[in-house]
Each structure stands twice: as structure tokens, then as C-alpha cells.
Scaffold this active site. Structure first.
Site, PDB file in Angstrom:
ATOM      1  N   MET A 104       3.270 -40.183 -28.203  1.00 24.75           N
ATOM      2  CA  MET A 104       4.562 -39.522 -28.321  1.00 24.75           C
ATOM      3  C   MET A 104       4.409 -38.081 -28.801  1.00 24.75           C
ATOM      4  O   MET A 104       5.118 -37.179 -28.322  1.00 24.75           O
ATOM      5  CB  MET A 104       5.468 -40.314 -29.274  1.00 24.75           C
ATOM      6  N   GLY A 105       3.473 -37.855 -29.719  1.00 27.47           N
ATOM      7  CA  GLY A 105       3.193 -36.490 -30.169  1.00 27.47           C
ATOM      8  C   GLY A 105       2.761 -35.617 -29.001  1.00 27.47           C
ATOM      9  O   GLY A 105       3.151 -34.446 -28.899  1.00 27.47           O
ATOM     10  N   ALA A 120       5.915 -43.147 -24.063  1.00 32.58           N
ATOM     11  CA  ALA A 120       4.678 -42.415 -23.817  1.00 32.58           C
ATOM     12  C   ALA A 120       3.504 -43.364 -23.990  1.00 32.58           C
ATOM     13  O   ALA A 120       3.569 -44.303 -24.776  1.00 32.58           O
ATOM     14  CB  ALA A 120       4.550 -41.252 -24.806  1.00 32.58           C
ATOM     15  N   LYS A 171      18.214 -49.273 -33.690  1.00 34.15           N
ATOM     16  CA  LYS A 171      16.927 -49.317 -32.989  1.00 34.15           C
ATOM     17  C   LYS A 171      15.933 -50.203 -33.739  1.00 34.15           C
ATOM     18  O   LYS A 171      15.103 -50.895 -33.125  1.00 34.15           O
ATOM     19  CB  LYS A 171      16.373 -47.892 -32.821  1.00 34.15           C
ATOM     20  N   ASN A 178      13.160 -53.327 -32.625  1.00 28.94           N
ATOM     21  CA  ASN A 178      11.763 -53.471 -33.022  1.00 28.94           C
ATOM     22  C   ASN A 178      11.544 -54.697 -33.912  1.00 28.94           C
ATOM     23  O   ASN A 178      10.516 -55.356 -33.831  1.00 28.94           O
ATOM     24  CB  ASN A 178      11.291 -52.217 -33.766  1.00 28.94           C
ATOM     25  N   SER A 189       5.051 -52.388 -28.297  1.00 29.74           N
ATOM     26  CA  SER A 189       3.984 -51.567 -28.895  1.00 29.74           C
ATOM     27  C   SER A 189       3.287 -52.286 -30.043  1.00 29.74           C
ATOM     28  O   SER A 189       2.074 -52.149 -30.221  1.00 29.74           O
ATOM     29  CB  SER A 189       4.552 -50.233 -29.369  1.00 29.74           C
TER      30      SER A 189
END
Lengths: 312, 312
Positions: free
Chosen positions: A11-12, A133, A189, A193, A261
Site C-alpha cells: 500500500m505504501g 495493493a 471497516k 477485518n 490479508s
């Protein structure tokens, strides 16, 4: 804008590339040595919606931050793993002047408690992102699809800089929105998760398979109810039915055959997870507030036990 | 004594062989066709502490019970899987006359609720056994080590027949003991199954590995506390500290490298488990009594979800 990105994982890398391409001055800081070396040698590379992109940016290992003595970023974006955030900011804190803002888009609750050690509430911006990502290897990201960003100044005072960030992100194509209740979005969110990531990891299944078990409805509802009880104590009135629908939509969506993830981190790569910032944070705050959260407690214990069993 | 054994798996085979060798009239009834055929052809065989034994005994499939019209056993021993008990006794109920006694040594709680449909409380004997047994294939048991049996008439009235059973078991070398509080022993043993069997199955580890996780102490204590709260409502005062010690002793014992039977059933052989008679029974009774048992609830849900994921 002078932007430092701390944590150049999947993501970075996305944010770095998109912000750099829209003419910001982006500096990278990362703790993974092979990643730092690959980016130093070849720049940041990505498969960006099927097109190969490559971009040179200054990159420093976390242990090299002292080489950046005259560097004063306007904004630092935190994209480490949750459980590496504290150590990373301890090493990078010399970059933070009274003018610096820090933006955190990490999943879950409790990052602000860590970041407040390094930056004032007034200079902290929190948010969530729906961008995705992947990382194919050191310095090589895989960036497909669309997404957006929601952000808000943590202390509801001066939001001018956060609005500037919104403009910079808009120019970069990141689809930002300044929110008037980002805490609600963060909790909502976190419910995703705290159900999908944890249960798929414990049950060793993908999202669609979880949805096909007879137990999934009761499991989701009980976990979401615990999140809602703790959120309510913080003044956030989660709409449990809407959140439940939001989570169950994934059972038949394109991502049904995905492994979340946390599954990738824990089951596939035997890495520690961000459980302490998801169900673990709900459990910890529940204890603080006198609210029982036994499902979050047991899930946190099971994930930690699995970390020890797999990561030895 | 005329003894029918319903369920000729590993443990049923052990009791059949030991009772037959001490001159009882043993008849076998089983639901697994290959097992029935193998025993019809070759008798019951076993590796009995390193020595090969083989013994002819009449055996009938559950669907053949109607061939046994003039057969009246004094005692029926239930050794099916817990979740097959009801169906087996429905098929075998023609064997039960007003004189027949039924003995159940299965792990967990709730078998008596099923068996009371087929035999009166006064003719029901409950107990536990510490004998172990394995199955190498149809009609072939693996019987090592030592064990014992604890039993008690379910209704505390006429215990004469149960004492006769004790004598017959003693002659067979089964080390029986007539107990004055077998319910306590059943709950105490259920705590072992409700912690080790479930957690090793969910975490995919053996007993010793579970014991090495930092979470095991808290997990065991919370689960045992839920069992104790429900047992207390039934007048059984479980000594939680003693039970905890009893469970944790396994972490460093000879069986530390074993995978519990639930693990074998579920993870290795993708079979349904007896969870509804262990943590599931505690959860169900807790709901009936108004006692919260969230760890037992979540564990039961996770095991059932895993059954569906693996057994499809």
C-alpha cells in the site's frame, strides 16, 4: 507537497507512486532491507493496471533516518504493519517537527494511541482506504483496480492542512473525501477485518467458503455486536444490521475466492498479525469500559496462539 | 453375562475382546458395513499389547437387528460415536426389554438424554473409561496400555445389577470401580476433552504444542470456568484448580506429542465430531440455565464450521 512514506509495502508503494506521478516530492523510509536495496537500485516498480511503471525516489532504511537531518516533510504517511508502527516511528521521530502532520490509514483501532507519542493530536489525520495493493517482491508492487480514501483531522480543530492533503490526493487520483465522522468508517471497516480476516485465518478457508458455513451468520452478528458495544461507549453508534449486510456482501462478490490479508500473513507467510489493533483492541477497550467481549477475546487468543505455533 | 456391544470401533473392540475372553456371551452390532463383513469373515482381531489375538463373535449390522428376535441381552454397552448414538439405538431398540440394562461410557454430557428415550433411568448405567484403543482397519484393533472404568447407576435406586457389571468387568481385567459420584468424573473428563480436543483441532497442533503457547493457561481456565458454572447448576461442584492441573499435566506427559481423537476425526479423517456432547452441551445447558458460556459457544461454532469445510 513534501511527503514521507514510512513503510513501503504494497500500500505504501501505491501511494508513493501515485503521489510522485502527480509531482509531489516523495521520500521513502522502510524497515525491510531487501526492499530498501531493490528500490535504491531500480526505483519503485509496479504492474499498474497492466502497465509497467518505474519511478526513482529517495529511499532510506529506518536505521538511516539520521542521514535526513535537513529534511522536513509536510506530511508523513504511516504504512507500516500495525505491530511495527511504534518501532518505526520511534526510529523516524527526528523527521517530525511541530509543523509536520502524520496521516494513518491503517486498518483497526489504537494506532492513534501510538502516534500521539510522536505527534500532537492536532497534527494527526486518521482515515481508511479502500484501495488494494499487492507485493510481488522487494520493490515490486502489483496495483490493480480502483479505490478511495476517507480522512479527517483527529482533533476537530484546524482542518486546513487535512483539506490540503485532500486536494493533493485528488490530484493524484486517490479519490479522497474529507469525512465528518471518520471514526465511524474506521469502526465499520474494522468489523470487516474482525470477522472475515480472523475467521478465515482460524478456519483455514476463503471468504466465500466462510459464507457457506451455517455458523457464519451467528459468528458475524456476535462479533459485530461486541464491536458495536465498545464503539457505543466511544460515542459511535454503529448500525449493526447495515454492517452485517456490508460484510456478507463479500460472500458472493468478486473477492469471495480471496484469502484475506491476515490469512496471507499468518497461514501462508507465518508472520505476526495486526489482531491487537482489530479484535484485540475491542477486547482491551471492553475491559477498560467494563464491557464483555468474549468472542473478541477468544479470537485474539486463538490468533496469537497460531502466531506462536506457525512462527517458531 | 449376555452382553451386546453397539458400536464396534476401537473401544467397542477392546471391551468385546476382554469380556469375551473372560467367558461372557458377547454379541456385536455395528453400523459400518466393511467392519461387519471383516468381523463376520475373520472374527475380531487385535494387536493386544504386542500379541495377536483373534476371536469369533456373532456380529450384526444395525440393519440386521431384526434377525435377533429371540436374543435378550442382560447388558447393552453403547460404544458408537456420540453423534450416531441416537440412530443406532433407534435401530437396536428391539433388543431392549424391561430387564435390559444399558451402559454408556462415552465422553461428554447428554448421552443420557438420548438413551432415556430407549431405556428407563433405573436401567441406565453411566460412566467413564480411561482405557485407550485404536483401529488399524475394519475388524482390526490396536490395544495397548492400561486403563480403568468408573460406573454408577443413573437413578440412585437399585444398584445390584451395576454391581454385577462391576464384577464381570473385574473378571475381564477392565479395572472397574463403582462410583458414588460418576457425574463429577464425567464433568471432569469432559473438561479435558473440551479444552485439549477442541483447541488442538482449531489450532492444528498436538497437546504439547498447545501447552507451549502463552495463551493456553487463559484458554483452559476460561473454558473450565464455564464448564464449572454449568456443572454447579446441576449440583456438581467442580474443583477448577484441580481440573486445570489435571489438564495441564498432559502438556509434559507421554501423550504430549499426541493429536487428540477429535483432531484425528476432524482434521485427519474429515469426520463430524462429538462437539455437541462436550462444549456444545455446556453451551446448550448454559442457555437453559441462563448462564453465559461464550467460549464454549464460539468453540462449538468453529468446530461445526470446520466440519462443514472439511467434510464436503
Amino acid at each position: 507537497m513534501k511527503i514521507a512514506i514510512v513503510g513501503v509495502g504494497a500500500m505504501g508503494s501505491r501511494f508513493a507512486l501515485m503521489l510522485k506521478h502527480s509531482s509531489n516530492e516523495v521520500t521513502l523510509i522502510d524497515g525491510w532491507q531487501s526492499n530498501v536495496e531493490a528500490i535504491k537500485a531500480h526505483g519503485l516498480q509496479a504492474d499498474f493496471n497492466g502497465k509497467h511503471v518505474q519511478s526513482k525516489m529517495p529511499i532510506y532504511a529506518l536505521d538511516e533516518v539520521d542521514q535526513l537531518q535537513d529534511y522536513q516533510p509536510d506530511l508523513i504517511i504511516a504504512f507500516t504493519k500495525s505491530n511495527q508502527l511504534d518501532e518505526a516511528f520511534q526510529k523516524a521521530q527526528s523527521l517530525i517537527s511541530p509543523q509536520t502532520y502524520v496521516l494513518c490509514l491503517l486498518n483497526g483501532m489504537g494506532h492513534e494511541e501510538i502516534l500521539e507519542k510522536y505527534v500532537s493530536k492536532e497534527h494527526l489525520i486518521l482515515g481508511i482506504t479502500m484501495w488494494t495493493a499487492g507485493l510481488a517482491g522487494p520493490g515490486q508492487a502489483t496495483l490493480f483496480g480502483n479505490g478511495n480514501v476517507e480522512l479527517q483531522n483527529f482533533a476537530a480543530v484546524d482542518k486546513d492542512f487535512a483539506l490540503e492533503v485532500e486536494q493533493v490526493f485528488a490530484a493524484a487520483g486517490l479519490n479522497p473525501k474529507y469525512s465528518d465522522n471518520v471514526s465511524y468508517s474506521i469502526w465499520r471497516k474494522a468489523c470487516v477485518n474482525g470477522t472475515l480476516n480472523t475467521l478465515c485465518s482460524i478456519l483455514d478457508c476463503n471468504i466465500g467458503e466462510l459464507g457457506q458455513t451455517k455458523e457464519s451468520e451467528a459468528l458475524l452478528k456476535t462479533i459485530i455486536a461486541e464491536f458495536a458495544a465498545v464503539a457505543a461507549h466511544e460515542g459511535i453508534d454503529l448500525d449493526q444490521a447495515e454492517v452485517f449486510e456490508h460484510v456478507t456482501e463479500t460472500f458472493t462478490a468478486d473477492i469471495a475466492d480471496h484469502y484475506p490479508s491476515m490469512y496471507q500473513d499468518l497461514i501462508k507467510n507465518h508472520r505476526n498479525t495486526e489482531i491487537d489493533f482489530i479484535n484485540g483492541a475491542v477486547w482491551r477497550r471492553g475491559q477498560e469500559y467494563g464491557i464483555a467481549t468474549p468472542y473478541c477475546a477468544l479470537i485474539t487468543q486463538l490468533i496469537h496462539a497460531k502466531e506462536q505455533l506457525l512462527n517458531k
